[in-house]
Write a protein that holds these residues in place. Structure first.
Motif, PDB file in Angstrom:
ATOM      1  N   UNK A   1       0.814  -1.218   0.000  1.00  0.00           N
ATOM      2  CA  UNK A   1       0.000   0.000   0.000  1.00  0.00           C
ATOM      3  C   UNK A   1       0.844   1.264   0.000  1.00  0.00           C
ATOM      4  N   UNK A   2       2.111   1.136   0.395  1.00  0.00           N
ATOM      5  CA  UNK A   2       2.922   2.330   0.569  1.00  0.00           C
ATOM      6  C   UNK A   2       4.392   1.999   0.353  1.00  0.00           C
ATOM      7  N   UNK A   3       5.085   2.855  -0.387  1.00  0.00           N
ATOM      8  CA  UNK A   3       6.518   2.675  -0.651  1.00  0.00           C
ATOM      9  C   UNK A   3       7.287   3.881  -0.114  1.00  0.00           C
ATOM     10  N   UNK A   4       8.314   3.614   0.691  1.00  0.00           N
ATOM     11  CA  UNK A   4       9.236   4.644   1.152  1.00  0.00           C
ATOM     12  C   UNK A   4      10.600   4.377   0.523  1.00  0.00           C
ATOM     13  N   UNK A   5      11.193   5.397  -0.042  1.00  0.00           N
ATOM     14  CA  UNK A   5      12.522   5.270  -0.660  1.00  0.00           C
ATOM     15  C   UNK A   5      13.468   6.220   0.064  1.00  0.00           C
ATOM     16  N   UNK A   6      14.338   5.660   0.894  1.00  0.00           N
ATOM     17  CA  UNK A   6      15.271   6.484   1.669  1.00  0.00           C
ATOM     18  C   UNK A   6      16.522   6.770   0.840  1.00  0.00           C
ATOM     19  N   UNK A   7      17.108   7.938   1.068  1.00  0.00           N
ATOM     20  CA  UNK A   7      18.246   8.408   0.267  1.00  0.00           C
ATOM     21  C   UNK A   7      17.890   8.324  -1.219  1.00  0.00           C
ATOM     22  N   UNK A   8      16.737   8.904  -1.560  1.00  0.00           N
ATOM     23  CA  UNK A   8      16.173   8.767  -2.904  1.00  0.00           C
ATOM     24  C   UNK A   8      17.049   9.382  -3.984  1.00  0.00           C
ATOM     25  N   UNK A   9      17.980  10.259  -3.599  1.00  0.00           N
ATOM     26  CA  UNK A   9      18.872  10.839  -4.605  1.00  0.00           C
ATOM     27  C   UNK A   9      19.763   9.781  -5.246  1.00  0.00           C
ATOM     28  N   UNK A  10      19.835   8.590  -4.655  1.00  0.00           N
ATOM     29  CA  UNK A  10      20.605   7.505  -5.254  1.00  0.00           C
ATOM     30  C   UNK A  10      19.950   6.988  -6.533  1.00  0.00           C
ATOM     31  N   UNK A  11      18.742   7.443  -6.815  1.00  0.00           N
ATOM     32  CA  UNK A  11      18.041   7.036  -8.039  1.00  0.00           C
ATOM     33  C   UNK A  11      18.161   8.090  -9.133  1.00  0.00           C
ATOM     34  N   UNK A  12      19.126   8.971  -9.031  1.00  0.00           N
ATOM     35  CA  UNK A  12      19.207  10.120  -9.939  1.00  0.00           C
ATOM     36  C   UNK A  12      19.699   9.760 -11.334  1.00  0.00           C
ATOM     37  N   UNK A  13      20.378   8.623 -11.512  1.00  0.00           N
ATOM     38  CA  UNK A  13      21.053   8.324 -12.779  1.00  0.00           C
ATOM     39  C   UNK A  13      20.075   8.275 -13.953  1.00  0.00           C
ATOM     40  N   UNK A  14      20.362   9.051 -14.989  1.00  0.00           N
ATOM     41  CA  UNK A  14      19.533   9.093 -16.197  1.00  0.00           C
ATOM     42  C   UNK A  14      20.452   9.317 -17.390  1.00  0.00           C
ATOM     43  N   UNK A  15      20.189   8.603 -18.493  1.00  0.00           N
ATOM     44  CA  UNK A  15      21.028   8.805 -19.666  1.00  0.00           C
ATOM     45  C   UNK A  15      20.464   9.933 -20.530  1.00  0.00           C
ATOM     46  N   UNK A  16      21.119  10.224 -21.632  1.00  0.00           N
ATOM     47  CA  UNK A  16      20.721  11.362 -22.464  1.00  0.00           C
ATOM     48  C   UNK A  16      19.431  11.125 -23.242  1.00  0.00           C
ATOM     49  N   UNK A  17      18.868   9.929 -23.123  1.00  0.00           N
ATOM     50  CA  UNK A  17      17.577   9.636 -23.750  1.00  0.00           C
ATOM     51  C   UNK A  17      16.439   9.635 -22.722  1.00  0.00           C
ATOM     52  N   UNK A  18      16.780   9.946 -21.477  1.00  0.00           N
ATOM     53  CA  UNK A  18      15.760   9.977 -20.431  1.00  0.00           C
ATOM     54  C   UNK A  18      15.492   8.631 -19.808  1.00  0.00           C
ATOM     55  N   UNK A  19      16.324   7.620 -20.091  1.00  0.00           N
ATOM     56  CA  UNK A  19      16.131   6.293 -19.516  1.00  0.00           C
ATOM     57  C   UNK A  19      16.888   6.185 -18.202  1.00  0.00           C
ATOM     58  N   UNK A  20      16.377   5.384 -17.251  1.00  0.00           N
ATOM     59  CA  UNK A  20      17.107   5.207 -15.993  1.00  0.00           C
ATOM     60  C   UNK A  20      18.532   4.747 -16.261  1.00  0.00           C
ATOM     61  N   UNK A  21      19.484   5.383 -15.598  1.00  0.00           N
ATOM     62  CA  UNK A  21      20.880   5.094 -15.854  1.00  0.00           C
ATOM     63  C   UNK A  21      21.497   4.106 -14.895  1.00  0.00           C
ATOM     64  N   UNK A  22      20.700   3.509 -14.024  1.00  0.00           N
ATOM     65  CA  UNK A  22      21.205   2.502 -13.093  1.00  0.00           C
ATOM     66  C   UNK A  22      20.094   1.504 -12.807  1.00  0.00           C
ATOM     67  N   UNK A  23      20.482   0.329 -12.316  1.00  0.00           N
ATOM     68  CA  UNK A  23      19.492  -0.702 -11.999  1.00  0.00           C
ATOM     69  C   UNK A  23      18.596  -0.264 -10.849  1.00  0.00           C
ATOM     70  N   UNK A  24      19.183   0.430  -9.857  1.00  0.00           N
ATOM     71  CA  UNK A  24      18.352   0.837  -8.721  1.00  0.00           C
ATOM     72  C   UNK A  24      17.365   1.923  -9.128  1.00  0.00           C
ATOM     73  N   UNK A  25      17.755   2.814 -10.034  1.00  0.00           N
ATOM     74  CA  UNK A  25      16.813   3.818 -10.530  1.00  0.00           C
ATOM     75  C   UNK A  25      15.683   3.149 -11.302  1.00  0.00           C
ATOM     76  N   UNK A  26      16.024   2.203 -12.149  1.00  0.00           N
ATOM     77  CA  UNK A  26      15.010   1.488 -12.933  1.00  0.00           C
ATOM     78  C   UNK A  26      14.050   0.724 -12.022  1.00  0.00           C
ATOM     79  N   UNK A  27      14.599   0.105 -10.967  1.00  0.00           N
ATOM     80  CA  UNK A  27      13.769  -0.665 -10.030  1.00  0.00           C
ATOM     81  C   UNK A  27      12.790   0.232  -9.282  1.00  0.00           C
ATOM     82  N   UNK A  28      13.290   1.326  -8.740  1.00  0.00           N
ATOM     83  CA  UNK A  28      12.423   2.215  -7.952  1.00  0.00           C
ATOM     84  C   UNK A  28      11.363   2.859  -8.841  1.00  0.00           C
TER      85      UNK A  28
END
Length: 695
Positions: free
Chosen positions: A327-354
């Motif tokens: 029912x609820x998702x908390x993502x701590x230290x969410x800046x770790x999901x910042x990776x993005x490539x020049x096409x706007x796709x997630x640039x890391x596995x953790x970003x893609x997962x979250x």
């Protein structure tokens, strides 16, 4: 005999094939055909028509009967058959006896989609989030393939952007409030149902019906501040929010008040080192909480009220996480999901997962005191997770970059590492962000940054690094003057800016450690607790050789339990000195027993510097904190990093808080700057920034 087996055609011999091939593109009565039982070849859909071909031999067909026409495509004769005549067409060319044609699976699938499409009403509905330029997004479903082409004629008149490349009977549109009335009027004239847009309220998108529990009834072990209850009440009314309080203001506690108020299973994703900390915090609020920490070496059990897992574990079990139960998702230290490539796709596995999990879970709360570690680009994935930006709109990231990242094309491609329209980006982010500054809620908690200037002799190896940096810059200038690719230059040492900077910083750290140790000993002799911070393994090893059992250590490679034991030893006063890694101990750790911190090394990003400072300067601290930065008087690299961190911090504070620079190291050390190196520093700093951002 072949003629008897075709209802509306005639097979041709080889000579007739040759003759007819010359005129077939101008004929309305010929078709290409194979005289055996073969599948009709399907080449796609165009203008409500199926594109088909028959094979090697020709057959006469009454194409007028099907309103069909011939085209020459890729040197092949292709017949365009309108879907509305497809049923009769397939019947006429179907196998009769020994000869005829069988419709391919692809053709039948396209025909079935067409039949479903024409039976569905055309509708326009609003979507969550905006495009990269801040325009509202919509999904338009239609029941006529030709409608797509008609819509394109009005681009710029009714809407800004349209993405149809991934869809057959719908498009994604983005428009603003100025153009929206014209779009709705146009669509209504085309019999499109737009009631979902006319009846919606923009304020409803992120509004939740959840309510905050009575905090006093929880019997929490720690009494919350009034502002923490106020913020929890504000956040619970939002389906998605960014909890961005400065470090030490109680983000975890506020998040738990929100989580307890939402029924069902709560999933917490955090750095592996913080799992036990989250468990401890939950039990302080609810001593009977049902909690499980999911580890990567054991199959998860999802039947618990609170599920805590590290980023790596979340990546591993991503496909099996039952989002329908959560029912609820908390993502701590969410800046770790910042990776993005020049096409706007997630640039890391953790970003893609979250991003994937957040899309499927209704209530999502991101937690970070540094939502923008280095540049405006870092906010893109945060805004996607919050459904503030719709990434499915074509080139959404590109338009975001143009508007907010001062995107520009270079000889190496597009550069999205700049900043622009910071005030507007701040307003956009503020719709979803709940943030408090420590100076506002904990006014007695002061932080003093103090430079400690050392003039220890620089190692010969370090001086060599500075010389090689200068030579590398000279080589670059020659390459740029000749418009040559900078990465193809002749470089006998195969030097790179990143490699030289990393090696130089490591050597410089060892040089500055002597001063840091001397100061730590002085504080220790005065019975004061002190934290020493380094980024390098070699420096940490030298600290251990110096202090041995007098200190506790928090570094990479330790288990959660080992780190917690070191923290407890320090907080209880059993150890007066704590030596810690800037990265390994930079988040989720409380060391408020100390009022003094000595930092040996300057990091690439302001966020990491602020995070580590706030290990001692946070809720629970009773005195002003002194943060000592050890800087070398003659080091070019120290000067470069001081300038770089200050400039990046200034932009971050403008976007996130619309405030003055909070980590102005230049001002701190102004009188000690190496002014003779300033020209070289300004040039080299820009080069390093680009390399760092792209690593």
């Amino acid at each position: 005999m072949k003629d008897d087996n075709m209802k509306n055609g005639k097979y041709l011999d080889s000579k007739q094939q040759s003759d007819i091939s010359k005129e077939i593109t101008n004929s309305d009565h010929h078709s290409v055909g194979d005289c055996s039982k073969t599948k009709l070849k399907f080449h796609g859909v165009e203008s409500n028509c199926a594109l088909v071909s028959f094979g090697k031999e020709y057959v006469y067909i009454n194409v007028e009967k099907y309103a069909a026409k011939w085209i020459l495509k890729n040197e092949k004769f292709i017949l365009m058959v309108p879907f509305r005549y497809m049923e009769g067409f397939l019947e006429d060319i179907s196998v009769k006896g020994e000869y005829g044609f069988i419709a391919s699976d692809d053709l039948m699938h396209a025909y079935d989609k067409y039949k479903k499409m024409i039976n569905n009403p055309a509708t326009l509905k609003p979507l969550d989030g905006v495009d990269g330029c801040g325009n509202d997004t919509y999904e338009l479903s239609f029941n006529d393939y030709l409608f797509n082409r008609k819509l394109l004629e009005h681009r710029g008149e009714f809407f800004h952007f349209m993405d149809s490349q991934n869809y057959s009977n719908k498009v994604l549109l983005s428009t603003d409030d100025t153009l929206l009335p014209e779009l709705l009027s146009f669509l209504e004239n085309e019999n499109v149902d737009v009631s979902a847009v006319r009846n919606r309220s923009k304020t409803d998108r992120n509004v939740s019906e959840n309510t905050l529990v009575d905090i006093d009834s929880l019997n929490s072990a720690v009494k919350p501040y009034p502002y923490q209850i106020e913020d929890a009440d504000k956040i619970i009314k939002m389906k998605r929010a960014l909890i961005a309080h400065e470090m030490g203001c109680g983000k975890t506690k506020i998040s738990l008040f929100v989580g307890i108020s939402i029924e069902g299973c709560k999933l917490i994703i955090c750095p592996e080192s913080l799992r036990l900390n989250w468990q401890r915090e939950i039990l302080q609020v609810d001593k009977n909480a049902d909690i499980i920490i999911v580890k990567s070496n054991k199959e998860p059990d999802w039947n618990h009220e609170w599920i805590i897992m590290g980023y790596k574990t979340a990546v591993k079990y991503y496909s099996s996480i039952p989002t329908s139960k959560i029912s609820c998702l908390f993502v701590d230290e969410a800046h770790k999901c910042k990776a993005v490539d020049n096409y706007g796709r997630p640039g890391s596995k953790q970003a893609n997962t979250v991003i994937g999990l957040a899309d499927a879970i209704e209530n999502v709360y991101l937690i970070t005191g540094t939502p923008m570690p280095t540049s405006n680009k870092d906010l893109y994935n945060i805004l996607v997770i919050l459904k503030a930006i719709n990434p499915n709109i074509n080139r959404s990231f590109f338009h975001f970059g143009l508007k907010y990242c001062n995107a520009h094309e270079t000889m190496y491609g597009w550069d999205f590492n700049g900043s622009s329209n910071t005030s507007e980006l701040h307003k956009f982010l503020s719709r979803y962000m709940v943030r408090r500054l420590r100076k506002d809620v904990l006014p007695d908690l002061n932080k003093n940054r103090i430079p400690i200037i050392t003039d220890n002799s620089l190692p010969r190896d370090y001086i060599s690094i500075e010389k090689r940096l200068i030579e590398l810059r000279k080589t670059d200038l020659i390459a740029e003057a000749n418009n040559d690719n900078i990465y193809h230059r002749k470089n006998p040492n195969k030097d790179t800016y990143m490699g030289l900077a990393m090696t130089g910083r490591r050597l410089l750290s060892a040089c500055k450690l002597k001063t840091a140790i001397e100061m730590a000993k002085e504080l220790y002799e005065d019975e004061k607790s002190v934290v020493l911070v380094t980024e390098f393994v070699e420096t940490m090893e030298n600290m251990e050789k110096e202090f041995k059992q007098k200190a506790c250590y928090i570094k990479g490679g330790m288990s959660d339990a080992e780190k917690q034991m070191a923290i407890d030893q320090f907080q209880k006063g059993e150890k007066k000195i704590c030596c810690m890694s800037l990265i390994a101990a930079g988040v989720g750790i409380t060391l408020t027993k100390a009022h003094h911190m000595i930092i040996c090394d300057l990091d690439w990003t302001p966020a990491n510097m602020v995070q580590v400072e706030d290990r001692i300067c946070r809720d629970g601290q009773t005195e002003s904190c002194n943060i000592y930065y050890v800087c070398h008087k003659e080091s070019i690299l120290d000067n470069i990093f001081i300038n770089m961190i200050t400039e990046k911090s200034e932009n971050i504070d403008q976007v996130v808080d619309q405030a003055e620079n909070t980590i102005d190291l230049v001002k701190m050390i102004n009188e000690s700057n190496n002014k003779e190196a300033n020209t070289f520093i300004s040039i080299l700093k820009m080069r390093l920034e680009k390399i760092i951002e792209n690593e």
